[in-house]
Scaffold this active site. Structure first.
Site, short mmCIF file in Angstrom:
data_model
loop_
_atom_site.label_atom_id
_atom_site.label_comp_id
_atom_site.label_asym_id
_atom_site.label_seq_id
_atom_site.Cartn_x
_atom_site.Cartn_y
_atom_site.Cartn_z
N ARG A 178 0.84 -1.20 0.00
CA ARG A 178 0.00 0.00 0.00
C ARG A 178 0.88 1.24 0.00
NH1 ARG A 178 -3.12 -3.20 -1.30
NH2 ARG A 178 -5.04 -3.88 -0.29
N GLU A 179 0.61 2.16 -0.94
CA GLU A 179 1.30 3.45 -0.95
C GLU A 179 0.44 4.42 -0.14
OE1 GLU A 179 1.54 4.08 -5.13
OE2 GLU A 179 3.46 3.03 -5.30
N ARG B 78 -6.28 26.56 -6.58
CA ARG B 78 -5.68 25.29 -6.14
C ARG B 78 -5.03 24.62 -7.33
NH1 ARG B 78 -4.73 25.38 -0.84
NH2 ARG B 78 -6.63 25.76 0.39
N PRO C 261 -9.09 8.63 2.84
CA PRO C 261 -8.48 7.52 3.58
C PRO C 261 -8.05 6.33 2.74
CG PRO C 261 -10.85 7.54 3.92
CD PRO C 261 -10.51 8.79 3.16
N GLY C 262 -8.38 6.32 1.46
CA GLY C 262 -7.91 5.25 0.61
C GLY C 262 -6.41 5.28 0.39
N GLU D 212 -2.60 33.14 -1.71
CA GLU D 212 -3.39 33.98 -0.81
C GLU D 212 -3.48 35.44 -1.29
OE1 GLU D 212 -1.65 33.25 3.00
OE2 GLU D 212 -2.86 31.45 3.32
N LEU E 14 -2.94 23.95 7.42
CA LEU E 14 -2.23 22.76 7.87
C LEU E 14 -1.92 22.82 9.35
CD1 LEU E 14 0.41 22.49 5.00
CD2 LEU E 14 -1.65 21.08 5.29
N GLU F 20 -6.18 34.43 7.48
CA GLU F 20 -6.83 34.41 6.17
C GLU F 20 -7.94 35.43 6.02
OE1 GLU F 20 -5.89 29.95 4.54
OE2 GLU F 20 -7.94 30.37 5.18
N ALA G 222 -8.94 27.75 6.38
CA ALA G 222 -8.38 26.45 6.74
C ALA G 222 -6.86 26.51 6.67
CB ALA G 222 -8.90 25.37 5.80
N GLU H 51 -4.54 12.08 6.23
CA GLU H 51 -4.90 13.44 6.65
C GLU H 51 -6.22 13.44 7.41
OE1 GLU H 51 -5.60 17.90 4.83
OE2 GLU H 51 -6.17 16.17 3.62
#
Length: 199
Positions: free
Chosen positions: A41-42, A68, A119-120, A149, A82, A101, A80, A124
């Protein structure tokens, strides 16, 4: 929080780092399967993120239009960011991102929901907060607006209109979709939220 596999199933037999970047790390895990054998699994390892449904006293939500690069265009999103500041609690990250922001602070904070974005292949975890009792603030000292930004648009939209934008397909960012629908349900049904420091 995820439910652990029972009886030692899905054990990691080996792991190697394929790539390490500024934000993410790509690893290749060899995983024992419960029915026998193993599989590779990667996995993208990610520091996690926060998002904020900032609702003003008129029932309007703060949305951002931001470019994006991975999708080659602009998306409407929530404030939002990180969770990449060492030792910073998730709520503090959310409060900082809201100030950086959109130059806002909030009197009341609640943990609205948590979600694994993809989640595959990625670990995160995004914590989505509800922020109410908004007031204007200056950006934190030392923060510089740069890159995407510089081109960001900020708009306040009635929550019901933002929810309709989800169904129209004009809001596609996962944290925004989840956060807006959760906020609308919370306001409509008075759902009980977890403590603000829960994960």
């Amino acid at each position: 929080m995820s439910e652990p596999a029972a009886g030692g199933g899905y054990r990691v037999l080996g792991s190697e780092t394929v790539y390490e970047g500024r934000v993410i790390r790509l690893v290749r895990d060899t995983v024992a399967m419960p029915g026998g054998g193993d599989s590779v699994r990667e996995v993208v390892r990610h520091p996690g993120a926060v998002a904020v449904v900032a609702l003003d006293d008129e029932g309007r939500v703060v949305l951002l239009r931001q470019y994006r690069h991975p999708v080659g265009g602009y998306l409407w999103e929530l404030p939002a960011g990180l969770r990449d500041a060492a030792g910073e609690e998730p709520l503090a990250t959310a409060q900082r991102e809201l100030a950086e922001e959109v130059r806002l602070a909030a009197e009341r904070w609640s943990l609205l929901t948590t979600t694994y974005s993809t989640p595959g292949f990625c670990d995160e975890l995004v914590l989505v907060y509800l922020a109410e009792g908004l007031s204007d603030v200056d950006r934190p000292e030392g923060f510089t607006v740069e890159h995407e930004e510089l081109d960001m648009t900020v708009e306040r939209v009635p929550l019901a209109e933002a929810v309709q934008r989800v169904f129209d397909g004009s809001i596609r960012n996962a944290a925004a979709v989840i956060g807006l629908l959760a906020a609308a349900q919370h306001r409509a049904a008075g759902t009980t939220l977890r403590p603000v420091d829960a994960q």
